[in-house]
Structures are given as C-alpha cells and as structure tokens.
Design a protein around this motif. Structure first.
Motif: not given
Length: 606
Positions: A382-406
């Motif tokens: 729901q309403n996901i907003n973020f920006t990854a600049q070239p060469g940056e590393t963005i990590a996603f954390v959260g419990h199972t079913g939070a939406g990381k793999s999605t």
C-alpha cells in the motif's frame, strides 16, 4: 483388497456407482472441440495424410473383396465343379490378401510418422507455453501435476494417434462398404442382420456413459499422484528430519488407492465391450444361419451368399467392436489432451506495450511512487514510496508476509503493480521490455538453484556467450575458484539438480559467480548468507561486496547484522513502510527496527 474394490469403488470420491453417469465434471467437457484440435496437428502433414487415407481406402476395399470372392468360388466353381476356374480365383484371392497386407503396413508406417511429429509439436508447444506463462500460474499449481501433463497426458495422445485414428477411420469405411454390399446381395437378410444394432447401441451407450467419467477421473488421480510424489521426493530431508515417513506413506497409500479404484472400474466397464460384442456376433451368426437357410431353400439366395453374409457379419461387428474399444481409448486420450490444451490456453504473461523500450545500458536509479499491489483482492502493498540512487544498496526488513518479496517481484515484473508507478532511470517499468529489463538484473536467492550439469555450465548460465576465461574470473571474484579447483574434475565436475556433492555455501558461491558473469546493473539478494557456516559466510560476504560495488542492490534481510552498511533500510509491516533510514538512524529512533535488532543481538549473546 478385491472385496474393497467391489464394495467401495468410489469410497474416496463419495460417488455412488449408480450415479457415475451423472457425474459430468469428470467427462471431457469439449470432446469434439478437443478432437478437432488434435486433428489440426495431423493435417499439418497433408501429403502423408493423403497417402494414409488412400491406403485405408484400398485396404478397406480389399477386405470387402476377399469374402465376396469366396462366395463367388462356392457358387460359380465349387457347386459347378469347375476346378480350373477355382484355381485361378484362388490365385487372385491370394493376391488380394497380399495387397491388403501391404496396404495395411504402409498406412501404419506413414501414420506412425505423422503421429510422432504431431506429438512432438504438441509437447514442444506445451513446453514453450510453460515459459510464456506468468509466475502466478506456477505459484498456484503443483509442479508434479504439471509434469504429468507433459508426460502421461501427451503419451496417452501419442498412443491414440499411433493406433486408434487409422482403426477408427478404417472401421467406419468397412462398416459403410459392408452394409452397401450386403444390401446389394440381399436387402431382406441385411435388415434381419441389422436387428442387432439397436441392442448394440443400447449396450455401448450404457458402458461409455460410465467409462468416460472414469477415464477422466483416472487421469486426474494420476496427476495428483505424480504431484504428490514429486513434492515428497523434493522434501524427503524434511520428512526424515521430523520422522513423518509413516504419515507420508499413509497419504500416498490413500492417493494410490484412489488411482487404483478409478483405474479398476474404468477397466472393468471397458472390459464389458468385447464380451458384449462376442455375444452379439453369435446372435448375428444364428440369425444369418436361420433366415439365410430359409431363403436359400426357397431359392431367393445361394449358399455362397450365406457364406458372404456370415463373413460380412463378422466384418460388420468387428469394426463396431474396434470402434467401441477405440472409443474408450479415445476418451482417455481426449481427457489427457483436454488437460494439455487447458495449459496451452492459459493466459500468457502480459505482453509488452507496443512502444516498450529496449535499454542498452541503465544507470540503476529506481523509484517507487505510491505503488500498491494485490495478489487477490486484499492489498499486499500500500502506497510504497522510496528512491534508490545508482549504486545504492536498499535493504528491506520486516516479519514474514510484510511485503518484502512482493517488492522484488514487482521490480522484476514477475507481477505487474496495480497502482502507482515504478520508474527505472525515469522510465516507467511497464514501458521497458521484460526480457530487456531482466537482462540487466541478477538474483542471488536464499535457496540456490543449480541445474544438472558441470559447474562450468552452471556459471555460464549467467551469460551463455561467456568464454572459459570469463567464467574463471567470475568464480575468482565470487571466492569460488579455490574450492572448485579442489574438486576432482574442477570446473567440469558434474552436479545434480540439487547440487549434491557440494555444500550449501559452495552452491551459493556458484550462484554469485553466475551473477558476476551476468554483469547486472540491478542486483537482488534474498538473504544469501542464511544457514551458512561462519567461514563460508565471510567468503560469501566478500564476494557479495564485490558484486554489489557500483550496482543498485535490493536486499531482503532477515539477519540485520548483514545490512548495517546499507545506504537505506526500509522497515515493512502489513504492506506499508513504517520506518526508513540507515542502520544508525533507525537504532536511534528506538522504533520497530531497533526492537528487532535488539532481539537478534540477545539471541547471539551467550
């Protein structure tokens, strides 16, 4: 067991035997449409098919000519005691049966070639379709059941095309020709002989109404057994670890019983057909002997005509018998073909837009703008907003079913987002060709998958044009070269599908080398160091650090100590972003991320 088969033929399906004929869901739903579609594969070789049809016509005509000549021999030569004429006719009769044998051989020979080519094309189209279907299709189905479509179902079609098509066509022609000649010789005796047809029709209708659903049920049960076996073989380690062998055996026994029961009763009912046909054959011979004798005594027909009718009656019931038997085989094949065509007709992965772009190079700027997505009805993101600049590393954390793999599935366009926009270098993701997008991406997943083949071939999967020198360089960058060279055959060591013979960590290093070879601009890591020993984890971390250098990286993390150097950490909960920032900033916030981090630290403390 036999008593159970007799008393409880549908104990698992809960279908009373008397109601099988009303169970329409197990019948081929579009039988004639499916047959027409199978026929379309045969007509692709019209030249050979024309030869086959010609041979069938010739063999059918010759099969009718033989008994007619026998009748002529009796009336014109044996009764008249004409030995010379009888000898000549016998020689002609031998020639007729030799020509009949040759024509049957040729029609079978050519038909086998046509059938094999048709099945080859069908199997090829089905396999190609698998690669054009969306990921969601495979997420909802057992792999073993899909494998059954490629093997068992198409094999049923293969057997039918090789054996049944010619027999059905020849039987129809023989029936038409036989009735025509019989009417020419004696209309009255023909009508008397044909009185068995209504009885035959009623019997066949009663039998086929039951065999149709049973053959379909048998195919479905076979698919379920294949799917179950494939799943159990893949998970045999888990089964043994939790000592669930007895439960698995019980489950398999139940499914196997279901297959046995449906197969038993389909064979029982289809086995009635030859018995019924033999009984009707005897009835037909009796009618011909009785009424033919009366007609002969009164001078309406000759003894030779009675002999011809006797042979034609056999030829008449034999094609009917063959048609009845082949009809059951045809039902089984149609049931299998329908399952195959069902896969072929599945909606393919959504096509690229007409103006979709091809990107020779991407910088790697990834932007999510109010992105939402739902697998079914309920929103997963729901309403996901973020920006990854070239060469940056963005990590996603959260419990199972939070939406990381999605999120990863959306970036790779395994699924299309339903709301908002995802931009890559300022271009909407939906305006970039899928294959082109994925050619700039590489994945290192938690469970590394290796194909059956050499280590060299598995690494080369990242770039099929890569040279051996480039493969070795990629392996060195991934810290995999040393352990590969310690193997007896080095890069030519053959691996099984599950990578048997090397450790989990070594398999992961090979997948990292594969990613190096792909030279991606976007890198996806799904907890690539989980369940790895400390020393191997250090090698993997070193390899990943080289791999991530200068590349936009999306990391799904379960162990937070592996992402402390990420440029941005995004905490997800129920499909929403609840916290974001680097590691130090999130720890200072004393929020959900800090709670998760502290809990993991406590687990690591002695």
């Amino acid at each position: 067991m036999f008593t159970k088969l007799l008393k409880e033929p549908f104990q698992y399906e809960r279908i009373p035997l008397s109601k099988v004929k009303r169970d329409k869901k197990n019948r081929p739903k579009n039988m004639w449409k499916t047959i027409k579609r199978i026929w379309s594969y045969l007509t692709r070789e019209k030249g050979k098919l024309t030869l086959v049809i010609s041979m069938v016509l010739i063999s059918s005509a010759l099969s009718l000519l033989g008994p007619f000549m026998v009748g002529m021999a009796i009336d014109d030569f044996i009764v008249q005691q004409n030995v010379n004429g009888l000898g000549t006719l016998l020689l002609l009769l031998v020639g007729v049966y030799l020509m009949h044998s040759v024509s049957v051989f040729l029609q079978n020979y050519w038909m086998i070639g046509i059938a094999q080519n048709a099945v080859y094309k069908m199997r090829d189209e089905l396999f190609r379709q698998f690669h054009q279907l969306p990921i969601s299709f495979f997420d909802k189905r057992k792999h073993g059941e899909l494998m059954s479509r490629v093997t068992n179902d198409i094999d049923n079609v293969n057997i039918t095309l090789n054996q049944s098509v010619i027999q059905i066509f020849a039987s129809v022609l023989t029936l038409i020709g036989t009735v025509g000649v019989m009417l020419y010789l004696s209309p009255l005796l023909t009508v008397i002989t044909m009185t068995i047809i209504p009885v035959m029709f009623i019997c066949m209708r009663w039998i086929t109404k039951r065999t149709g659903p049973l053959f379909k049920l048998q195919q479905n049960r076979l698919g379920e057994v294949n799917g179950f076996v494939e799943e159990m073989v893949s998970g045999h380690h888990v089964i043994k670890t939790f000592s669930q062998e007895e439960r698995v055996n019980t489950d398999f026994r139940e499914k196997n019983d279901q297959l046995q029961l449906s197969g038993f009763w389909s064979m029982v009912f289809s086995g009635y057909i030859p018995k019924v046909m033999n009984m009707l054959n005897f009835l037909s011979f009796g009618l011909i002997a009785l009424f033919g004798g009366i007609l002969a005594f009164n001078g309406y027909i000759t003894v030779g005509v009675i002999v011809i009718f006797t042979e034609y009656a056999r030829q008449f019931t034999r094609p009917l018998n063959e048609l009845s038997n082949q009809f059951n085989v045809l039902l089984s094949a149609v049931a299998g073909a329908e399952r195959v065509f069902h896969i072929m007709d599945e909606t393919q992965e959504e096509a690229d837009e007409k103006d979709a772009k091809t990107l020779d190079h991407i910088q790697g700027r990834l932007e999510f703008k109010d992105v939402s997505f739902a697998y079914e009805k309920e929103l997963t993101l729901q309403n996901i907003n973020f920006t990854a600049q070239p060469g940056e590393t963005i990590a996603f954390v959260g419990h199972t079913g939070a939406g990381k793999s999605t999120i990863i599935n959306l970036v790779s366009r395994f699924y299309n987002y339903t709301g908002g926009e995802i931009l890559l270098d300022g271009i909407p993701l939906k305006q970039i060709k899928r294959n082109d997008l994925r050619s700039h991406m590489a994945f290192v997943l938690q469970d590394p998958f290796l194909f059956h083949g050499t280590i060299r071939e598995n690494i080369r999967y990242g770039d099929l044009k890569a040279t051996d020198e480039e493969i070795i360089k990629a392996a060195k960058n991934a810290n995999a070269h040393d352990f590969i060279m310690e193997l007896p055959k080095g890069y030519d060591t053959i691996l099984n599908t599950d990578g048997t013979g090397i450790s989990q960590g070594q398999r992961q290093l090979i997948t990292i080398a594969r990613a190096f070879l792909a030279k991606p601009s976007l890198l996806v890591l799904d907890e690539a160091t989980s369940n790895i020993d400390t020393i191997t984890e250090m090698k993997i971390q070193q390899g990943l650090k080289k791999l991530m250098n200068g590349r936009t990286s999306l990391v799904i993390a379960h162990r937070l100590n592996t992402i402390q150097e990420a440029d941005q950490i995004i905490m997800l909960e129920n499909g929403k972003i609840i916290e974001r920032g680097n590691h130090d900033a999130l720890v200072e916030q004393q929020g959900k991320y800090n709670q998760l981090y502290q809990n993991q630290l406590k687990r690591l403390m002695p």
